[in-house]
Design an enzyme around this catalytic site. Structure first.
Site, PDB file in Angstrom:
ATOM      1  N   GLU A   1       7.774   2.366  -6.050  1.00  0.00           N
ATOM      2  CA  GLU A   1       7.838   1.991  -4.644  1.00  0.00           C
ATOM      3  C   GLU A   1       7.929   3.236  -3.767  1.00  0.00           C
ATOM      4  O   GLU A   1       8.332   4.303  -4.243  1.00  0.00           O
ATOM      5  CB  GLU A   1       9.101   1.141  -4.404  1.00  0.00           C
ATOM      6  CG  GLU A   1       8.849  -0.311  -4.088  1.00  0.00           C
ATOM      7  CD  GLU A   1       8.200  -0.563  -2.745  1.00  0.00           C
ATOM      8  OE1 GLU A   1       7.355   0.237  -2.288  1.00  0.00           O
ATOM      9  OE2 GLU A   1       8.508  -1.606  -2.166  1.00  0.00           O
ATOM     10  N   ASP A   2       7.594   3.074  -2.503  1.00  0.00           N
ATOM     11  CA  ASP A   2       7.726   4.177  -1.565  1.00  0.00           C
ATOM     12  C   ASP A   2       9.170   4.342  -1.104  1.00  0.00           C
ATOM     13  O   ASP A   2       9.707   5.436  -1.063  1.00  0.00           O
ATOM     14  CB  ASP A   2       6.795   3.989  -0.357  1.00  0.00           C
ATOM     15  CG  ASP A   2       6.893   2.602   0.280  1.00  0.00           C
ATOM     16  OD1 ASP A   2       7.685   1.754  -0.199  1.00  0.00           O
ATOM     17  OD2 ASP A   2       6.168   2.349   1.255  1.00  0.00           O
TER      18      ASP A   2
ATOM     19  N   ASP B   1       3.492   3.810   6.487  1.00  0.00           N
ATOM     20  CA  ASP B   1       2.714   3.633   7.711  1.00  0.00           C
ATOM     21  C   ASP B   1       3.558   3.200   8.904  1.00  0.00           C
ATOM     22  O   ASP B   1       4.679   2.716   8.757  1.00  0.00           O
ATOM     23  CB  ASP B   1       1.640   2.572   7.500  1.00  0.00           C
ATOM     24  CG  ASP B   1       2.225   1.167   7.500  1.00  0.00           C
ATOM     25  OD1 ASP B   1       3.211   0.943   6.786  1.00  0.00           O
ATOM     26  OD2 ASP B   1       1.711   0.303   8.230  1.00  0.00           O
TER      27      ASP B   1
ATOM     28  N   LYS C   1       0.825  -1.187   0.000  1.00  0.00           N
ATOM     29  CA  LYS C   1       0.000   0.000   0.000  1.00  0.00           C
ATOM     30  C   LYS C   1       0.874   1.258   0.000  1.00  0.00           C
ATOM     31  O   LYS C   1       0.399   2.350  -0.318  1.00  0.00           O
ATOM     32  CB  LYS C   1      -0.883   0.027   1.253  1.00  0.00           C
ATOM     33  CG  LYS C   1      -1.791  -1.162   1.392  1.00  0.00           C
ATOM     34  CD  LYS C   1      -2.548  -1.091   2.727  1.00  0.00           C
ATOM     35  CE  LYS C   1      -3.303  -2.381   3.008  1.00  0.00           C
ATOM     36  NZ  LYS C   1      -3.836  -2.390   4.379  1.00  0.00           N
ATOM     37  N   GLY C   2       2.120   1.126   0.389  1.00  0.00           N
ATOM     38  CA  GLY C   2       2.957   2.292   0.699  1.00  0.00           C
ATOM     39  C   GLY C   2       3.155   3.273  -0.434  1.00  0.00           C
ATOM     40  O   GLY C   2       3.284   4.469  -0.196  1.00  0.00           O
TER      41      GLY C   2
ATOM     42  N   PHE D   1      13.237   5.399  10.662  1.00  0.00           N
ATOM     43  CA  PHE D   1      11.934   4.859  10.267  1.00  0.00           C
ATOM     44  C   PHE D   1      11.005   6.038  10.016  1.00  0.00           C
ATOM     45  O   PHE D   1      10.755   6.841  10.914  1.00  0.00           O
ATOM     46  CB  PHE D   1      11.373   3.935  11.353  1.00  0.00           C
ATOM     47  CG  PHE D   1      10.126   3.249  10.915  1.00  0.00           C
ATOM     48  CD1 PHE D   1      10.191   2.116  10.114  1.00  0.00           C
ATOM     49  CD2 PHE D   1       8.873   3.752  11.250  1.00  0.00           C
ATOM     50  CE1 PHE D   1       9.040   1.484   9.664  1.00  0.00           C
ATOM     51  CE2 PHE D   1       7.715   3.139  10.803  1.00  0.00           C
ATOM     52  CZ  PHE D   1       7.801   2.002  10.013  1.00  0.00           C
TER      53      PHE D   1
ATOM     54  N   ARG E   1      -0.474   6.945   6.944  1.00  0.00           N
ATOM     55  CA  ARG E   1      -0.343   6.965   5.482  1.00  0.00           C
ATOM     56  C   ARG E   1      -0.926   8.234   4.881  1.00  0.00           C
ATOM     57  O   ARG E   1      -0.526   8.667   3.815  1.00  0.00           O
ATOM     58  CB  ARG E   1      -1.089   5.773   4.859  1.00  0.00           C
ATOM     59  CG  ARG E   1      -0.500   4.421   5.190  1.00  0.00           C
ATOM     60  CD  ARG E   1      -1.116   3.367   4.278  1.00  0.00           C
ATOM     61  NE  ARG E   1      -0.961   2.012   4.773  1.00  0.00           N
ATOM     62  CZ  ARG E   1       0.117   1.266   4.591  1.00  0.00           C
ATOM     63  NH1 ARG E   1       1.144   1.749   3.943  1.00  0.00           N
ATOM     64  NH2 ARG E   1       0.176   0.044   5.053  1.00  0.00           N
TER      65      ARG E   1
ATOM     66  N   ASP F   1      14.837  -0.100   1.209  1.00  0.00           N
ATOM     67  CA  ASP F   1      15.524  -0.182   2.498  1.00  0.00           C
ATOM     68  C   ASP F   1      16.615  -1.254   2.358  1.00  0.00           C
ATOM     69  O   ASP F   1      17.678  -0.994   1.808  1.00  0.00           O
ATOM     70  CB  ASP F   1      14.453  -0.516   3.549  1.00  0.00           C
ATOM     71  CG  ASP F   1      14.973  -0.584   4.963  1.00  0.00           C
ATOM     72  OD1 ASP F   1      16.073  -0.090   5.233  1.00  0.00           O
ATOM     73  OD2 ASP F   1      14.271  -1.147   5.828  1.00  0.00           O
TER      74      ASP F   1
ATOM     75  N   LYS G   1      16.991   4.368   1.279  1.00  0.00           N
ATOM     76  CA  LYS G   1      17.825   4.247   2.490  1.00  0.00           C
ATOM     77  C   LYS G   1      19.048   3.437   2.110  1.00  0.00           C
ATOM     78  O   LYS G   1      19.170   2.270   2.450  1.00  0.00           O
ATOM     79  CB  LYS G   1      17.045   3.448   3.544  1.00  0.00           C
ATOM     80  CG  LYS G   1      16.421   4.233   4.652  1.00  0.00           C
ATOM     81  CD  LYS G   1      15.946   3.298   5.755  1.00  0.00           C
ATOM     82  CE  LYS G   1      14.569   3.677   6.210  1.00  0.00           C
ATOM     83  NZ  LYS G   1      14.016   2.768   7.218  1.00  0.00           N
TER      84      LYS G   1
HETATM   85  P1  5GP Z   1      13.061  -3.581   1.894  1.00  0.00           P
HETATM   86  O1  5GP Z   1      12.546  -4.851   1.327  1.00  0.00           O
HETATM   87  O2  5GP Z   1      13.860  -2.738   0.927  1.00  0.00           O
HETATM   88  O3  5GP Z   1      13.834  -3.839   3.181  1.00  0.00           O
HETATM   89  O4  5GP Z   1      11.845  -2.745   2.401  1.00  0.00           O
HETATM   90  C1  5GP Z   1      10.939  -2.214   1.569  1.00  0.00           C
HETATM   91  C2  5GP Z   1       9.618  -2.000   2.278  1.00  0.00           C
HETATM   92  O5  5GP Z   1       9.790  -1.867   3.696  1.00  0.00           O
HETATM   93  C3  5GP Z   1       9.015  -0.721   1.820  1.00  0.00           C
HETATM   94  O6  5GP Z   1       8.190  -0.924   0.721  1.00  0.00           O
HETATM   95  C4  5GP Z   1       8.235  -0.280   3.045  1.00  0.00           C
HETATM   96  O7  5GP Z   1       6.960  -0.863   3.007  1.00  0.00           O
HETATM   97  C5  5GP Z   1       8.986  -0.842   4.215  1.00  0.00           C
HETATM   98  N1  5GP Z   1       9.850   0.163   4.842  1.00  0.00           N
HETATM   99  C6  5GP Z   1      11.199   0.263   4.764  1.00  0.00           C
HETATM  100  N2  5GP Z   1      11.654   1.321   5.446  1.00  0.00           N
HETATM  101  C7  5GP Z   1      10.557   1.925   5.968  1.00  0.00           C
HETATM  102  C8  5GP Z   1      10.366   3.107   6.768  1.00  0.00           C
HETATM  103  O8  5GP Z   1      11.282   3.839   7.164  1.00  0.00           O
HETATM  104  N3  5GP Z   1       9.075   3.398   7.087  1.00  0.00           N
HETATM  105  C9  5GP Z   1       8.020   2.644   6.707  1.00  0.00           C
HETATM  106  N4  5GP Z   1       6.806   3.046   7.090  1.00  0.00           N
HETATM  107  N5  5GP Z   1       8.160   1.534   5.938  1.00  0.00           N
HETATM  108  C10 5GP Z   1       9.424   1.187   5.582  1.00  0.00           C
END
Ligand code: 5GP
Length: 171
Positions: A96-97, A157, A40-41, A150, A163, A100, A129
């Site tokens: 994507e939002d 969210d 949803k992000g 975060f 959101r 990470d 990030k």
């Molecule tokens: P990754 O797979 O790259 O570790 O993480 C991606 C997903 O983790 C993002 O689509 C998001 O939903 C969530 N995420 C990563 N960092 C954050 C953050 O700082 N805040 C929030 N709310 N979600 C995050």
């Protein structure tokens, strides 16, 4: 979350989206583009970004999750709903939002490239990030690089909340 501090204002976000859209418009010119919004992000970002695109666009949505509840990435990507049309020979842009660890981005790029022979598959994230990355993936386009904080708001969210904020914040 208490005492939210603003990291990016609504105006900063909207200005950045216009910059990103210009890059994307220049890259694809008048070629058709299939955008895939990761729910949803990324919903707020995808909706605002596509409004600034000038080529013919089709919007698709998929739902994934990697965070359960809380603020630490599980590293395991869970496909909640990943039904997509035929993407063979299409220009595909995943929206994507935030990237990470990169597990989600890698899962998605692999999923698309293993299932379709697209014309191109690119990745656009509002936030990056970079410091938390454990996979080799790099977004083709990103808006802002951030520290290992975060963040919430503008689609992102904490336990389902925040959101709807027009800005991005941390506590
Ligand atoms: P990754 O797979 O790259 O570790 O993480 C991606 C997903 O983790 C993002 O689509 C998001 O939903 C969530 N995420 C990563 N960092 C954050 C953050 O700082 N805040 C929030 N709310 N979600 C995050």
């Amino acid at each position: 979350m208490k005492d939210l501090k603003i990291l990016f204002t609504e105006e900063q976000i909207q200005d950045k989206i216009k910059e990103l859209a210009e890059l994307i418009n220049n890259e694809y010119k008048s070629e058709e583009l299939i955008t895939i919004c990761v729910l949803k992000g990324a919903v707020m970002f995808a909706v605002d970004l596509v409004k600034c695109l000038t080529m013919p666009v089709k919007m698709e949505f998929i739902r994934l999750s990697s965070y359960g509840s809380g603020t630490v990435s599980s590293g395991k990507v869970h496909a909640v709903d990943i039904s997509l049309p035929d993407l063979n020979n299409k220009n595909v842009l995943i929206i994507e939002d935030i990237v990470d660890t990169g597990h989600t981005a890698k899962f998605l790029m692999d999923f698309i490239n293993n299932n379709f022979k697209t014309k191109s598959t690119k990745f656009c994230s509002l936030l990056d990030k970079k410091i938390s990355r454990v996979t080799e993936i790099e977004p083709d386009y990103y808006g802002f690089e951030i520290d290992d904080k975060f963040v919430v708001g503008y689609g992102l969210d904490y336990d389902g909340y925040y959101r709807n904020l027009k800005y991005i914040a941390y506590s």
